[in-house]
Design an enzyme around this catalytic site. Structure first.
Site, PDB file in Angstrom:
ATOM      1  N   GLU A  46     -11.037 -35.511 -22.767  1.00  0.00           N
ATOM      2  CA  GLU A  46     -10.433 -34.178 -22.811  1.00  0.00           C
ATOM      3  C   GLU A  46     -10.945 -33.480 -24.067  1.00  0.00           C
ATOM      4  OE1 GLU A  46      -6.214 -31.786 -22.961  1.00  0.00           O
ATOM      5  OE2 GLU A  46      -6.654 -33.423 -24.308  1.00  0.00           O
ATOM      6  N   HIS A  77      -0.989 -31.492 -16.301  1.00  0.00           N
ATOM      7  CA  HIS A  77       0.380 -31.423 -16.824  1.00  0.00           C
ATOM      8  C   HIS A  77       0.547 -30.396 -17.952  1.00  0.00           C
ATOM      9  CE1 HIS A  77      -1.926 -33.818 -19.520  1.00  0.00           C
ATOM     10  NE2 HIS A  77      -0.972 -33.792 -20.411  1.00  0.00           N
ATOM     11  N   ASP A  78      -0.561 -29.774 -18.390  1.00  0.00           N
ATOM     12  CA  ASP A  78      -0.489 -28.778 -19.473  1.00  0.00           C
ATOM     13  C   ASP A  78      -0.673 -27.353 -18.964  1.00  0.00           C
ATOM     14  OD1 ASP A  78      -0.313 -30.758 -21.469  1.00  0.00           O
ATOM     15  OD2 ASP A  78      -2.494 -30.840 -21.729  1.00  0.00           O
ATOM     16  N   ASP A 134      -7.434 -38.442 -24.562  1.00  0.00           N
ATOM     17  CA  ASP A 134      -6.724 -37.256 -25.031  1.00  0.00           C
ATOM     18  C   ASP A 134      -7.423 -36.623 -26.237  1.00  0.00           C
ATOM     19  OD1 ASP A 134      -4.229 -35.688 -24.785  1.00  0.00           O
ATOM     20  OD2 ASP A 134      -3.823 -36.436 -26.799  1.00  0.00           O
ATOM     21  N   ASP A 146      -4.174 -43.232 -19.995  1.00  0.00           N
ATOM     22  CA  ASP A 146      -4.370 -42.213 -21.015  1.00  0.00           C
ATOM     23  C   ASP A 146      -4.591 -42.893 -22.365  1.00  0.00           C
ATOM     24  OD1 ASP A 146      -4.208 -39.494 -22.106  1.00  0.00           O
ATOM     25  OD2 ASP A 146      -2.988 -39.076 -20.318  1.00  0.00           O
TER      26      ASP A 146
HETATM   27  O1  ISL Z   1      -1.476 -27.430 -23.781  1.00  0.00           O
HETATM   28  C1  ISL Z   1      -2.573 -27.062 -24.083  1.00  0.00           C
HETATM   29  C2  ISL Z   1      -3.389 -26.267 -23.160  1.00  0.00           C
HETATM   30  O2  ISL Z   1      -2.623 -25.754 -22.147  1.00  0.00           O
HETATM   31  C3  ISL Z   1      -3.224 -27.489 -25.325  1.00  0.00           C
HETATM   32  O3  ISL Z   1      -2.920 -26.890 -26.490  1.00  0.00           O
HETATM   33  C4  ISL Z   1      -3.049 -28.959 -25.347  1.00  0.00           C
HETATM   34  O4  ISL Z   1      -2.114 -29.345 -26.275  1.00  0.00           O
HETATM   35  C5  ISL Z   1      -4.368 -29.568 -25.608  1.00  0.00           C
HETATM   36  O5  ISL Z   1      -5.150 -29.269 -24.492  1.00  0.00           O
HETATM   37  C6  ISL Z   1      -4.282 -31.055 -25.776  1.00  0.00           C
HETATM   38  O6  ISL Z   1      -3.552 -31.667 -24.781  1.00  0.00           O
HETATM   39  C7  ISL Z   1      -3.364 -33.039 -24.832  1.00  0.00           C
HETATM   40  O7  ISL Z   1      -2.926 -33.486 -26.098  1.00  0.00           O
HETATM   41  C8  ISL Z   1      -1.640 -33.060 -26.516  1.00  0.00           C
HETATM   42  C9  ISL Z   1      -0.575 -33.244 -25.447  1.00  0.00           C
HETATM   43  O8  ISL Z   1       0.567 -32.535 -25.820  1.00  0.00           O
HETATM   44  C10 ISL Z   1      -1.040 -32.752 -24.101  1.00  0.00           C
HETATM   45  O9  ISL Z   1      -0.075 -33.000 -23.118  1.00  0.00           O
HETATM   46  C11 ISL Z   1      -2.331 -33.462 -23.820  1.00  0.00           C
HETATM   47  O10 ISL Z   1      -2.820 -33.193 -22.530  1.00  0.00           O
HETATM   48  C12 ISL Z   1      -1.317 -33.868 -27.738  1.00  0.00           C
HETATM   49  O11 ISL Z   1      -1.441 -35.233 -27.467  1.00  0.00           O
END
Ligand code: ISL
Length: 595
Positions: free
Chosen positions: A288, A359-360, A233, A109
């Protein structure tokens, strides 16, 4: 019959990462080797044979770098060190070697929109306005009340956590993805810094060439260690527009997103990153993207990115008021047309990523399937979709056994900073009023649904840890677990293994073009995948009721049934197909239309 070697797909279209299936590991929740309740790298090493047997090709590892853990590692304090919670650099090297020994690869990542506030760069940056690290981050003076047209009476200092005596507003109206203003006032130098996520995740300033060089060097350092690529990310947030203007679009995902999503220099930075670092390696990259159109995705692929994650299909169940913290209903029509748009849009150029879990996100079987009566069938149907669309599939740990959302009964079971902050802001603003409303949304949307421990067997804590797990284990672990799934011939796990091996055997799964059939059907999604010498026909009954489906005339005829989530054995595509609830079938035509 294996098609390997017989395809006429041009050589220049082939890439290892197009042929790969990625398995995402959220290390905190995968496997704990030392009993501290938190998953770790030696725990992953213990499971390498498991991954090999499953048949995945690449592991994407969520952040394992040095971090205070405010956002479970997405707040990095040292890009070149392993968090001792997860192990040592030697453990990490063992993981990489163990994957490579098994012909699997590793992508890491890359979190470079922001760091932790504990990163040495930020510590130095915040120490003085003259620090040589000052412009590694985004610092601005606040706006006076007069400038902002806010009266003394209207002004609520508590909203910005201002120290006593300071009465000013943040530099602009941008909001954090985790709720509230995207700016925090820092007493030390009397300026505000930008953070699009938590206040402990300050945004880096990509306008600084020195900062960019540091990042490229760090990326090269990891690639030299032998990694096979990066998942990047929120990479399309790194370019902020000159002057940091207020948001212009009240429908934006968060206020200001219209300014900082795909900002003015984004393509310059991504192609620079490619020229400077990535072009020297045969690496896979997946960006992403908070918001991205097909046209933008094509531009990112011209910049050298292998593929992007888009979230159009994971927005379909947002409520009519918009935003992630509202609840609506997805429809088959919406899902099918959204994914079809991406399939067709990247057909000639570019490449899709495919994902329903990470994971989100809440668990896909609870979201797009039926996690009750047809858990098994619908999980397999979604697996069929994931592994037969065109693109690189990304599985998320636990998906292969049909893990589902957690039955949250109280906010005390929630650990996630995003959920907790957003709930707090929604409560404060009065948008969410009762505990019941909050809980319903948390059950539906919280990122913690994906983060409960992996369910390995039916012993205490599902075999995830000998200690006390950092997150509660889903109580269904006594039935839904890897050990049980491996014993059971009809399990979701067996079905994944079967589909993964089919992808290795038949190239049409990877390179075949996508053609949608019967686009208006109420409950059936059917499509073909076609190369010059082979054709797959996929039919999915996206509903808990049986139906009869009439396939298009040109696929009717002799065919081999390669996969069936009801265990059917016979081949042949008749003029009508009787489909059971959530039934999925994948046929290989004997006589492809294009042959
Ligand atoms: O969680 C989300 C969508 O379900 C979003 O708001 C998310 O924070 C966004 O997609 C970005 O995610 C990534 O960056 C974030 C981190 O918290 C997430 O886990 C990561 O996947 C900040 O680094």
């Amino acid at each position: 019959m294996s098609e390997s070697g017989t395809s006429t797909t041009p050589e220049y279209d082939r890439e290892w990462w197009k042929e790969a299936v990625v398995y995402q590991i959220y290390p905190r929740s995968f496997n704990d080797s030392n009993g501290d309740g938190v998953g770790d790298i030696p725990g992953i090493v213990e499971k390498l044979d498991y991954l090999d047997e499953l048949g995945v090709d690449v592991v994407w590892l969520n952040p394992v770098y040095e971090s205070p853990g405010v956002d479970n590692g997405y707040d990095i304090a040292d890009y070149r060190a392993i968090n001792d919670r997860y192990g040592t650099m030697a453990d990490w090297e063992e993981l990489l070697a163990g994957l490579h020994d098994r012909d699997m690869r590793l992508i890491m990542d890359l979190v470079v929109n922001h760091t932790s506030d504990e990163h040495a760069w930020f510590q130095r940056s915040r120490s003085s306005r003259d620090s040589e690290y000052r412009d590694y981050y985004i610092w601005r003076e606040g706006r006076s009340l007069r400038e902002a047209g806010v009266s003394e009476a209207e002004f609520d200092a508590s909203e910005y956590h201002l120290p006593r005596g300071v009465r000013e507003l943040p530099p602009n109206d941008w909001e954090s993805f985790f709720g509230g203003s995207a700016w925090t006032y820092d007493e030390e130098t009397g300026e505000w810094y930008l953070h699009l996520f938590d206040e402990r995740q300050p945004d880096l300033n990509w306008q600084s060439e020195t900062l960019r060089e540091e990042i490229y060097e760090m990326m090269g350092w990891w690639l030299q260690k032998g990694i096979d690529g990066f998942r990047m990310d929120v990479i399309n947030l790194i370019s902020k527009p000159e002057g940091l203007p207020d948001g212009d679009d009240s429908d934006a995902i968060v206020r200001g997103a219209d300014q900082f999503v795909n900002g003015p220099n984004i393509h310059e930075y991504i192609s620079e990153m490619h020229d400077r670092v990535l072009s020297n390696y045969d690496a896979m990259t997946v960006g992403e993207m908070a918001e991205v159109t097909v046209d933008e995705a094509l531009r990112f692929s011209e910049d050298g990115m292998s593929m992007v994650f888009n979230f159009d299909h994971l927005r379909l169940d947002f409520g009519p008021e918009g935003g992630r913290w509202t609840k609506g209903e997805w429809t088959l029509d919406g899902l099918r047309s959204t994914l079809t748009e991406w399939q067709e849009g990247l057909e000639a150029e570019g490449w899709n990523s495919l994902h329903f879990n990470n994971h989100d996100e809440p668990r896909m079987v609870s979201r797009f399937g039926d996690d009750g009566e047809y858990r098994r069938e619908s999980a397999k149907l979604l697996a069929t979709l994931l592994l037969t669309l065109k693109g690189t599939p990304f599985m998320y740990q636990g998906e292969e056994i049909g893990m589902q959302n957690y039955p949250f009964s109280s906010l005390t079971e929630v650990r996630d900073v995003d959920t907790l902050n957003n709930v707090r802001f929604a409560r404060e603003s009065g948008r969410l009023e009762t505990d019941e409303e909050v809980l319903e949304l948390v059950q539906h949307r919280s990122r913690d649904n994906a983060r409960t421990p992996m369910q390995w067997h039916d012993d205490e804590h599902a075999g995830f840890t000998n200690g006390t797990p950092w997150m509660p284990v889903n109580p269904n672990y006594t039935e839904v677990n890897v050990a049980a799934a491996r014993r059971d011939e009809r399990s979701v796990h067996r079905y994944y293994r079967h589909l993964l091996s089919l992808r290795d055997e038949y190239e049409v799964f990877v390179y075949g073009d996508y053609t949608l059939h019967t686009p208006d059907h109420e409950q059936v999604w059917a499509y073909s995948r076609v190369t010059t010498d082979a054709e797959l026909f996929v039919v999915l009954n996206f509903d808990g009721t049986a139906t009869t489906y009439a396939p298009p005339a040109d696929v009717v005829g002799e065919a081999e049934l390669l996969a069936s989530n009801y265990g059917l054995a016979t081949g042949g595509i008749g003029e009508t197909l009787d489909l059971s609830p959530w039934e999925a079938r994948v046929y290989l035509l004997d006589d492809p239309v294009t042959a």
